[in-house]
Design a protein around this motif. Structure first.
Motif, mmCIF file in Angstrom:
data_model
loop_
_atom_site.group_PDB
_atom_site.id
_atom_site.type_symbol
_atom_site.label_atom_id
_atom_site.label_comp_id
_atom_site.label_asym_id
_atom_site.label_seq_id
_atom_site.Cartn_x
_atom_site.Cartn_y
_atom_site.Cartn_z
ATOM 1 N N ALA A 390 -20.895 31.269 -97.863
ATOM 2 C CA ALA A 390 -21.693 30.043 -97.901
ATOM 3 C C ALA A 390 -21.532 29.266 -96.601
ATOM 4 O O ALA A 390 -22.516 28.797 -96.017
ATOM 5 C CB ALA A 390 -21.274 29.182 -99.088
ATOM 6 N N ALA A 391 -20.291 29.143 -96.133
ATOM 7 C CA ALA A 391 -20.045 28.405 -94.891
ATOM 8 C C ALA A 391 -20.745 29.074 -93.713
ATOM 9 O O ALA A 391 -21.338 28.404 -92.859
ATOM 10 C CB ALA A 391 -18.541 28.321 -94.631
ATOM 11 N N THR A 392 -20.710 30.401 -93.684
ATOM 12 C CA THR A 392 -21.368 31.140 -92.602
ATOM 13 C C THR A 392 -22.873 30.899 -92.614
ATOM 14 O O THR A 392 -23.491 30.648 -91.575
ATOM 15 C CB THR A 392 -21.078 32.641 -92.729
ATOM 16 O OG1 THR A 392 -19.663 32.849 -92.646
ATOM 17 C CG2 THR A 392 -21.767 33.429 -91.632
ATOM 18 N N VAL A 393 -23.476 30.970 -93.803
ATOM 19 C CA VAL A 393 -24.921 30.779 -93.935
ATOM 20 C C VAL A 393 -25.309 29.347 -93.602
ATOM 21 O O VAL A 393 -26.251 29.092 -92.835
ATOM 22 C CB VAL A 393 -25.389 31.154 -95.356
ATOM 23 C CG1 VAL A 393 -26.829 30.701 -95.604
ATOM 24 C CG2 VAL A 393 -25.261 32.656 -95.580
ATOM 25 N N LEU A 394 -24.591 28.386 -94.141
ATOM 26 C CA LEU A 394 -24.952 26.982 -93.972
ATOM 27 C C LEU A 394 -24.782 26.521 -92.528
ATOM 28 O O LEU A 394 -25.506 25.644 -92.062
ATOM 29 C CB LEU A 394 -24.123 26.119 -94.923
ATOM 30 C CG LEU A 394 -24.469 26.294 -96.411
ATOM 31 C CD1 LEU A 394 -23.419 25.631 -97.295
ATOM 32 C CD2 LEU A 394 -25.850 25.748 -96.727
ATOM 33 N N LYS A 395 -23.838 27.108 -91.810
ATOM 34 C CA LYS A 395 -23.627 26.722 -90.410
ATOM 35 C C LYS A 395 -24.792 27.120 -89.512
ATOM 36 O O LYS A 395 -24.911 26.617 -88.387
ATOM 37 C CB LYS A 395 -22.336 27.342 -89.887
ATOM 38 C CG LYS A 395 -21.079 26.617 -90.354
ATOM 39 C CD LYS A 395 -19.823 27.286 -89.802
ATOM 40 C CE LYS A 395 -18.575 26.564 -90.311
ATOM 41 N NZ LYS A 395 -17.332 27.232 -89.851
ATOM 42 N N THR A 396 -25.646 28.032 -89.958
ATOM 43 C CA THR A 396 -26.785 28.442 -89.129
ATOM 44 C C THR A 396 -27.865 27.372 -89.061
ATOM 45 O O THR A 396 -28.739 27.427 -88.196
ATOM 46 C CB THR A 396 -27.413 29.743 -89.664
ATOM 47 O OG1 THR A 396 -27.972 29.503 -90.969
ATOM 48 C CG2 THR A 396 -26.366 30.850 -89.755
ATOM 49 N N LEU A 397 -27.811 26.395 -89.965
ATOM 50 C CA LEU A 397 -28.833 25.355 -89.993
ATOM 51 C C LEU A 397 -28.498 24.273 -88.970
ATOM 52 O O LEU A 397 -27.435 23.659 -89.023
ATOM 53 C CB LEU A 397 -28.932 24.750 -91.397
ATOM 54 C CG LEU A 397 -29.428 25.735 -92.472
ATOM 55 C CD1 LEU A 397 -29.261 25.144 -93.858
ATOM 56 C CD2 LEU A 397 -30.880 26.101 -92.224
ATOM 57 N N GLN A 398 -29.411 24.035 -88.054
ATOM 58 C CA GLN A 398 -29.168 23.094 -86.961
ATOM 59 C C GLN A 398 -30.265 22.053 -86.808
ATOM 60 O O GLN A 398 -30.148 21.148 -85.977
ATOM 61 C CB GLN A 398 -29.017 23.863 -85.636
ATOM 62 C CG GLN A 398 -27.871 24.860 -85.621
ATOM 63 C CD GLN A 398 -26.508 24.198 -85.741
ATOM 64 O OE1 GLN A 398 -26.301 23.108 -85.208
ATOM 65 N NE2 GLN A 398 -25.578 24.848 -86.432
ATOM 66 N N ALA A 399 -31.343 22.160 -87.560
ATOM 67 C CA ALA A 399 -32.483 21.256 -87.382
ATOM 68 C C ALA A 399 -32.106 19.833 -87.760
ATOM 69 O O ALA A 399 -31.264 19.599 -88.639
ATOM 70 C CB ALA A 399 -33.661 21.725 -88.224
ATOM 71 N N ARG A 400 -32.747 18.866 -87.112
ATOM 72 C CA ARG A 400 -32.474 17.453 -87.352
ATOM 73 C C ARG A 400 -33.453 16.879 -88.368
ATOM 74 O O ARG A 400 -33.910 15.750 -88.239
ATOM 75 C CB ARG A 400 -32.570 16.671 -86.040
ATOM 76 C CG ARG A 400 -31.630 17.153 -84.960
ATOM 77 C CD ARG A 400 -30.186 16.899 -85.324
ATOM 78 N NE ARG A 400 -29.896 15.492 -85.449
ATOM 79 C CZ ARG A 400 -28.750 15.005 -85.919
ATOM 80 N NH1 ARG A 400 -27.798 15.825 -86.325
ATOM 81 N NH2 ARG A 400 -28.568 13.709 -85.989
ATOM 82 N N ASP A 401 -33.786 17.656 -89.380
ATOM 83 C CA ASP A 401 -34.733 17.212 -90.407
ATOM 84 C C ASP A 401 -34.050 16.927 -91.728
ATOM 85 O O ASP A 401 -34.705 16.665 -92.737
ATOM 86 C CB ASP A 401 -35.831 18.255 -90.602
ATOM 87 C CG ASP A 401 -35.272 19.636 -90.969
ATOM 88 O OD1 ASP A 401 -34.034 19.766 -91.087
ATOM 89 O OD2 ASP A 401 -36.080 20.568 -91.125
ATOM 90 N N GLY A 402 -32.736 16.967 -91.749
ATOM 91 C CA GLY A 402 -31.965 16.753 -92.967
ATOM 92 C C GLY A 402 -31.286 18.007 -93.465
ATOM 93 O O GLY A 402 -30.291 17.935 -94.189
ATOM 94 N N SER A 403 -31.814 19.170 -93.077
ATOM 95 C CA SER A 403 -31.249 20.427 -93.584
ATOM 96 C C SER A 403 -29.828 20.656 -93.078
ATOM 97 O O SER A 403 -28.947 21.088 -93.848
ATOM 98 C CB SER A 403 -32.144 21.602 -93.207
ATOM 99 O OG SER A 403 -32.316 21.678 -91.798
#
Length: 414
Positions: A390-403
């Protein structure tokens, strides 16, 4: 922080370390090494001895009066003044006069006659005395002096930062606590919650938003409480660039952390889930709201009833076609349908099925909102207990849209 009784014992021990000489003139006093050849005259030594006896007998007023009489003697030498001050300091400490204790021992330290091996203990005692007297500016001065001389007492460090906080020196608090937290991390210690709370508040008051958020997140990891969750989650939709499509996910995170505040939150979450064609999730949320006696009453009870009826109907219809819908999704040219069905299973808390379908949908591609699918995959993994992936997957999100903000917070969910 060390207790007042500990500080008192330290000061008394140091005060009486220099005893009063015998009553004949020019008898050497067992003084510090630097002043070993200095003497106290009998005219000073005798009343000093009497004052010490009075202190031991807890006759503090009489002891102070005796010391005042010595002050009136002419031609006192610097060493005699030093000896008188040590006895006066002992009387002040024993009688509980914190301000006088700090003032007298500060003067003793500034005399240059205190031996090196006594200085840090005495400075710690002076710091504690001024802190107990609520003289916070002086506490800060002496705590900083203690640290500059190599002192490492956690008690002094705590008195320093609390004094800075109490006089609204928030820049000072930030500087002190950032260093303290770093030292704790290096030593493998857990920073006390009160210190992290002061750091967060001072960061906020000095407009250091990044430090404020980082400290709140540390509080959340170390001392998980609803208040920390509420503050951090509520910040997400207020950030510049936040996309409204993540409003549902904000409410989902509140649900997962037990911070849905009221009936309106439950109803809004259910309605957004229905709008996203996730009736099973909507129904589960509504059932929780009813079980908590938050829904079904008040001026919005009709809305609650309507939402529950709609969720039941649509959820039942979905269950009848879910298997065939999944089969069709497997044959589709994009992963959109697979992701939608996987998200449906996520709402039903069927995490293994949700993970499998979300993985397949993301791999097939052609998604309109790949970050949203990745966020939901990370949530499913976190909720299933696979926190490492989960940590590996979630760290891929970098957008500044709330994600990205939501993804980071989900990693803290237990």
């Amino acid at each position: 922080m060390k207790s007042r009784s500990h500080l008192l014992s330290t000061l008394l021990a140091l005060a009486f370390a220099t005893s009063v000489p015998a009553l004949h003139a020019q008898t050497p006093a067992p003084a510090p090494a630097a002043a070993a050849t200095e003497t106290v005259r009998a005219i000073v030594g005798k009343p000093l001895q009497e004052a010490q006896v009075m202190i031991q007998a807890k006759q503090y007023d009489e002891a102070f009066a005796k010391l005042d009489s010595i002050d009136a003697l002419p031609d006192r030498t610097p060493f005699e003044i030093y000896s008188i001050d040590r006895t006066r300091g002992a009387a002040a400490a024993a009688s509980g006069n914190a301000e006088l204790t700090g003032t007298v021992f500060a003067r003793i330290l500034d005399s240059g006659r205190v031996p090196a091996d006594e200085q840090l203990k005495l400075i710690e005692g002076v710091t504690g005395s001024f802190y107990n007297a609520k003289d916070y500016p002086k506490t800060i001065v002496w705590a900083q002096r203690y640290q500059k001389q190599g002192g490492t007492s956690a008690s002094v460090a705590a008195m320093l930062v609390q004094s800075q906080y109490l006089i609204n020196d928030h820049a000072g608090v930030v500087a002190s606590l950032k260093a303290s937290v770093q030292a704790d991390d290096q030593a493998g210690r857990t920073t006390p919650e009160i210190q992290l709370q002061m750091l967060a508040d001072s960061a906020r008051k000095t407009s250091d938003d990044a430090l404020y958020v980082a400290t709140l997140e540390r509080l959340l990891q170390t001392y998980p409480k609803p208040a920390y969750w509420t503050d951090l989650i509520n910040r997400v939709p207020r950030q510049a660039g936040f996309s409204d499509r993540y409003t549902l996910d904000v409410l989902r995170l509140q649900r997962a952390t037990g911070t849905l505040a009221n009936a309106l939150d439950y109803a809004d979450l259910a309605e957004l889930a229905l709008q996203a064609n996730l009736p099973a999730e909507a129904l589960a949320v509504l059932d929780e709201g009813y079980a908590a006696n938050l829904l079904g009453t008040g001026s919005q009870s009709a809305r609650h009833t309507r939402l529950r009826t709609q969720a039941r109907s649509q959820s039942a219809a979905d269950q009848k076609v879910l298997a065939s819908s999944e089969a069709a999704a497997q044959k589709a040219s994009t992963g959109i349908a697979l992701v939608n069905i996987g998200t449906n299973y996520l709402g039903q808390k069927d995490y293994p099925r949700a993970i499998a379908l979300l993985d397949q949908g993301i791999a097939k591609g052609g998604l309109k909102r790949p970050d949203e699918a990745t966020l939901h995959l990370g949530i499913a993994l976190q909720q299933s207990g696979n926190k490492a992936r989960a940590a590996t997957v979630l760290k891929t999100l970098q957008a500044r849209d709330g994600s990205a903000e939501l993804a980071r917070l989900w990693t803290y969910v237990h």
